[in-house]
Design a protein around this motif. Structure first.
Motif, PDB file in Angstrom:
ATOM      1  N   ALA A   1      62.116  27.298 -31.329  1.00 37.20           N
ATOM      2  CA  ALA A   1      61.012  26.474 -31.814  1.00 37.20           C
ATOM      3  C   ALA A   1      60.202  25.931 -30.646  1.00 37.20           C
ATOM      4  CB  ALA A   1      61.543  25.325 -32.667  1.00 37.20           C
ATOM      5  N   LEU A   2      60.883  25.500 -29.605  1.00 37.15           N
ATOM      6  CA  LEU A   2      60.181  24.970 -28.435  1.00 37.15           C
ATOM      7  C   LEU A   2      59.383  26.054 -27.723  1.00 37.15           C
ATOM      8  CD1 LEU A   2      62.940  22.621 -27.036  1.00 37.15           C
ATOM      9  CD2 LEU A   2      60.625  21.907 -27.590  1.00 37.15           C
ATOM     10  N   LEU A   3      59.987  27.218 -27.587  1.00 46.02           N
ATOM     11  CA  LEU A   3      59.329  28.293 -26.865  1.00 46.02           C
ATOM     12  C   LEU A   3      58.093  28.808 -27.593  1.00 46.02           C
ATOM     13  CD1 LEU A   3      62.460  30.234 -25.634  1.00 46.02           C
ATOM     14  CD2 LEU A   3      60.778  29.082 -24.193  1.00 46.02           C
ATOM     15  N   SER A   4      58.005  28.562 -28.895  1.00 47.81           N
ATOM     16  CA  SER A   4      56.852  29.016 -29.662  1.00 47.81           C
ATOM     17  C   SER A   4      55.680  28.060 -29.556  1.00 47.81           C
ATOM     18  CB  SER A   4      57.240  29.181 -31.146  1.00 47.81           C
ATOM     19  OG  SER A   4      57.451  27.929 -31.751  1.00 47.81           O
ATOM     20  N   GLN A   5      55.905  26.902 -28.931  1.00 43.96           N
ATOM     21  CA  GLN A   5      54.866  25.896 -28.806  1.00 43.96           C
ATOM     22  C   GLN A   5      54.169  26.013 -27.453  1.00 43.96           C
ATOM     23  OE1 GLN A   5      54.323  23.569 -31.476  1.00 43.96           O
ATOM     24  NE2 GLN A   5      55.635  25.122 -32.404  1.00 43.96           N
ATOM     25  N   ASP A   6      53.031  25.330 -27.321  1.00 40.09           N
ATOM     26  CA  ASP A   6      52.368  25.271 -26.028  1.00 40.09           C
ATOM     27  C   ASP A   6      53.254  24.553 -25.047  1.00 40.09           C
ATOM     28  OD1 ASP A   6      50.149  26.532 -27.021  1.00 40.09           O
ATOM     29  OD2 ASP A   6      49.141  24.646 -27.563  1.00 40.09           O
ATOM     30  N   GLU A   7      53.189  24.946 -23.791  1.00 40.69           N
ATOM     31  CA  GLU A   7      54.020  24.350 -22.764  1.00 40.69           C
ATOM     32  C   GLU A   7      53.611  22.918 -22.498  1.00 40.69           C
ATOM     33  OE1 GLU A   7      55.302  25.285 -18.146  1.00 40.69           O
ATOM     34  OE2 GLU A   7      54.181  26.729 -19.324  1.00 40.69           O
ATOM     35  N   PRO A   8      54.596  21.963 -22.450  1.00 42.24           N
ATOM     36  CA  PRO A   8      54.259  20.576 -22.173  1.00 42.24           C
ATOM     37  C   PRO A   8      53.671  20.421 -20.794  1.00 42.24           C
ATOM     38  CG  PRO A   8      56.636  20.926 -22.026  1.00 42.24           C
ATOM     39  CD  PRO A   8      56.043  22.183 -22.574  1.00 42.24           C
ATOM     40  N   GLY A   9      52.601  19.662 -20.713  1.00 44.16           N
ATOM     41  CA  GLY A   9      52.005  19.373 -19.417  1.00 44.16           C
ATOM     42  C   GLY A   9      51.244  20.531 -18.820  1.00 44.16           C
ATOM     43  N   GLY A  10      50.977  21.578 -19.632  1.00 47.67           N
ATOM     44  CA  GLY A  10      50.283  22.719 -19.063  1.00 47.67           C
ATOM     45  C   GLY A  10      51.190  23.395 -18.062  1.00 47.67           C
ATOM     46  N   GLY A  11      50.709  23.731 -16.927  1.00 47.71           N
ATOM     47  CA  GLY A  11      51.584  24.150 -15.841  1.00 47.71           C
ATOM     48  C   GLY A  11      51.476  25.617 -15.536  1.00 47.71           C
ATOM     49  N   GLY A  12      52.059  26.492 -16.374  1.00 45.83           N
ATOM     50  CA  GLY A  12      52.062  27.892 -16.086  1.00 45.83           C
ATOM     51  C   GLY A  12      52.989  28.226 -14.940  1.00 45.83           C
ATOM     52  N   HIS A  13      53.125  29.508 -14.675  1.00 46.94           N
ATOM     53  CA  HIS A  13      54.074  29.960 -13.676  1.00 46.94           C
ATOM     54  C   HIS A  13      53.691  29.515 -12.272  1.00 46.94           C
ATOM     55  CE1 HIS A  13      57.455  32.433 -12.477  1.00 46.94           C
ATOM     56  NE2 HIS A  13      56.726  32.886 -11.486  1.00 46.94           N
ATOM     57  N   GLY A  14      52.406  29.280 -12.026  1.00 42.36           N
ATOM     58  CA  GLY A  14      51.961  28.929 -10.677  1.00 42.36           C
ATOM     59  C   GLY A  14      52.654  27.717 -10.098  1.00 42.36           C
ATOM     60  N   ARG A  15      53.012  26.763 -10.947  1.00 36.17           N
ATOM     61  CA  ARG A  15      53.677  25.563 -10.426  1.00 36.17           C
ATOM     62  C   ARG A  15      55.026  25.889  -9.829  1.00 36.17           C
ATOM     63  NH1 ARG A  15      52.149  20.446 -14.292  1.00 36.17           N
ATOM     64  NH2 ARG A  15      49.930  20.867 -14.337  1.00 36.17           N
ATOM     65  N   GLY A  16      55.645  26.956 -10.313  1.00 35.32           N
ATOM     66  CA  GLY A  16      56.945  27.336  -9.776  1.00 35.32           C
ATOM     67  C   GLY A  16      56.881  27.709  -8.311  1.00 35.32           C
ATOM     68  N   ASN A  17      55.714  28.085  -7.829  1.00 34.75           N
ATOM     69  CA  ASN A  17      55.582  28.450  -6.425  1.00 34.75           C
ATOM     70  C   ASN A  17      55.817  27.268  -5.496  1.00 34.75           C
ATOM     71  OD1 ASN A  17      54.914  31.073  -7.174  1.00 34.75           O
ATOM     72  ND2 ASN A  17      52.716  30.621  -7.253  1.00 34.75           N
ATOM     73  N   ALA A  18      55.687  26.062  -6.036  1.00 35.71           N
ATOM     74  CA  ALA A  18      55.895  24.863  -5.216  1.00 35.71           C
ATOM     75  C   ALA A  18      57.371  24.549  -5.025  1.00 35.71           C
ATOM     76  CB  ALA A  18      55.191  23.664  -5.849  1.00 35.71           C
ATOM     77  N   LEU A  19      58.239  25.192  -5.798  1.00 36.13           N
ATOM     78  CA  LEU A  19      59.671  24.925  -5.700  1.00 36.13           C
ATOM     79  C   LEU A  19      60.284  25.641  -4.509  1.00 36.13           C
ATOM     80  CD1 LEU A  19      60.723  25.384  -9.446  1.00 36.13           C
ATOM     81  CD2 LEU A  19      60.184  23.244  -8.266  1.00 36.13           C
ATOM     82  N   THR A  20      61.199  24.971  -3.838  1.00 35.42           N
ATOM     83  CA  THR A  20      61.971  25.617  -2.780  1.00 35.42           C
ATOM     84  C   THR A  20      63.028  26.516  -3.417  1.00 35.42           C
ATOM     85  OG1 THR A  20      63.667  23.898  -2.673  1.00 35.42           O
ATOM     86  CG2 THR A  20      61.672  23.566  -1.340  1.00 35.42           C
ATOM     87  N   GLU A  21      63.637  27.365  -2.621  1.00 35.51           N
ATOM     88  CA  GLU A  21      64.678  28.246  -3.144  1.00 35.51           C
ATOM     89  C   GLU A  21      65.846  27.436  -3.698  1.00 35.51           C
ATOM     90  OE1 GLU A  21      66.340  31.542  -4.514  1.00 35.51           O
ATOM     91  OE2 GLU A  21      64.357  31.423  -3.567  1.00 35.51           O
ATOM     92  N   ARG A  22      66.210  26.358  -3.011  1.00 29.93           N
ATOM     93  CA  ARG A  22      67.302  25.522  -3.492  1.00 29.93           C
ATOM     94  C   ARG A  22      66.938  24.853  -4.818  1.00 29.93           C
ATOM     95  NH1 ARG A  22      72.393  25.770  -2.812  1.00 29.93           N
ATOM     96  NH2 ARG A  22      72.535  25.227  -0.598  1.00 29.93           N
ATOM     97  N   GLU A  23      65.700  24.408  -4.944  1.00 34.18           N
ATOM     98  CA  GLU A  23      65.257  23.789  -6.198  1.00 34.18           C
ATOM     99  C   GLU A  23      65.281  24.787  -7.346  1.00 34.18           C
ATOM    100  OE1 GLU A  23      62.382  20.426  -4.093  1.00 34.18           O
ATOM    101  OE2 GLU A  23      61.517  22.268  -4.926  1.00 34.18           O
ATOM    102  N   ARG A  24      64.952  26.040  -7.058  1.00 37.70           N
ATOM    103  CA  ARG A  24      65.016  27.072  -8.092  1.00 37.70           C
ATOM    104  C   ARG A  24      66.463  27.317  -8.515  1.00 37.70           C
ATOM    105  NH1 ARG A  24      60.369  30.086  -8.861  1.00 37.70           N
ATOM    106  NH2 ARG A  24      61.563  31.868  -9.610  1.00 37.70           N
ATOM    107  N   GLU A  25      67.393  27.228  -7.566  1.00 40.90           N
ATOM    108  CA  GLU A  25      68.812  27.379  -7.903  1.00 40.90           C
ATOM    109  C   GLU A  25      69.268  26.229  -8.799  1.00 40.90           C
ATOM    110  OE1 GLU A  25      70.454  29.646  -3.871  1.00 40.90           O
ATOM    111  OE2 GLU A  25      70.580  27.464  -4.030  1.00 40.90           O
ATOM    112  N   VAL A  26      68.851  25.028  -8.451  1.00 42.98           N
ATOM    113  CA  VAL A  26      69.195  23.860  -9.267  1.00 42.98           C
ATOM    114  C   VAL A  26      68.581  23.994 -10.658  1.00 42.98           C
ATOM    115  CG1 VAL A  26      68.869  21.356  -9.525  1.00 42.98           C
ATOM    116  CG2 VAL A  26      69.502  22.312  -7.296  1.00 42.98           C
ATOM    117  N   LEU A  27      67.326  24.416 -10.727  1.00 43.07           N
ATOM    118  CA  LEU A  27      66.644  24.572 -12.001  1.00 43.07           C
ATOM    119  C   LEU A  27      67.342  25.603 -12.883  1.00 43.07           C
ATOM    120  CD1 LEU A  27      64.282  23.892 -13.846  1.00 43.07           C
ATOM    121  CD2 LEU A  27      62.893  25.563 -12.592  1.00 43.07           C
TER     122      LEU A  27
END
Length: 217
Positions: free
Chosen positions: A138-164
């Motif tokens: 149900a959540l995945l069928s909705q618009d993403e909260p806060g907008g964002g898109g994949h581009g924001r993921g580029n700001a994450l460090t490798e360690r942050e991606r592991e934590v995520l």
């Protein structure tokens, strides 16, 4: 048990007395769970939570006066907000999605097996995000909260991606710390940075964002 060895303190918020009574009757036989208070609507639930400082609040969504969604928003403003597990009979997306976006740590239905409910309480208390498959859908069928898109993921460090990825897998901070050989304090810092960089409000939204973008579970 809570981190200091005491029972998990729970407040029940539901406008039906028979439901509260049934929940209390079952939970009171659990050695590691203690029902410390009840409330019949959202406003009273916020008051009880502020007064009693429970670890977990079990809350319905549809209630007279202040409903569960608004109560969730108010609870998040408290100094030490409890984890909230939604327990309801409503399955519609228009109910599920706002509840989780408002900060619920999990969502189960009132016909849930009693032992599964106790497990859900322990799970959200431990820091897990409890998303049943249909709820995640149900959540995945909705618009993403806060907008964002994949581009924001580029700001994450490798360690942050592991934590995520581990957040998306439903791991608590303690479990993430063990898996990555880090201190819990360091994990908390990473989680805070992830939420800030992705412009998300909580772990539930972080888990959803990760699933959307192919990170983790």
């Amino acid at each position: 048990m809570a981190g200091d060895g005491r029972a998990i303190r729970v407040v029940l918020v539901d406008d039906h007395q028979v439901v509260r009574r049934g929940l209390r009757t079952f939970l009171e036989v659990q050695d590691d769970i203690e029902v410390v208070g009840e409330a019949a609507d959202g406003a009273e639930g916020v008051e009880r939570a502020e007064e009693l400082r429970p670890d977990v609040v079990l809350m319905d969504v549809k209630m007279p006066g202040m409903d569960g969604i608004e109560a969730l928003r108010r609870l998040r403003e408290l100094e030490n907000p409890a984890r909230v597990l939604i327990v309801t009979s409503f399955t519609e997306q228009r109910t599920v999605v706002p509840a989780l976006r408002a900060g619920a740590a999990g969502y189960v239905y009132k016909d849930v097996d009693p032992d599964a409910l106790a497990g859900a309480i322990r799970s959200v208390h431990a820091g897990h995000v409890l998303l049943q498959p249909e709820v995640a859908g149900a959540l995945l069928s909705q618009d993403e909260p806060g907008g964002g898109g994949h581009g924001r993921g580029n700001a994450l460090t490798e360690r942050e991606r592991e934590v995520l990825a581990l957040i998306a897998d439903g791991r608590s901070n303690r479990e993430i710390a063990r898996a990555l050989v880090l201190s819990e304090k360091t994990v908390k810092t990473h989680v805070s940075n992830i939420l800030m960089k992705l412009d998300l409000a909580d772990r539930t939204q972080a888990a959803l964002w990760a699933v959307r973008h192919g990170i983790g579970a």
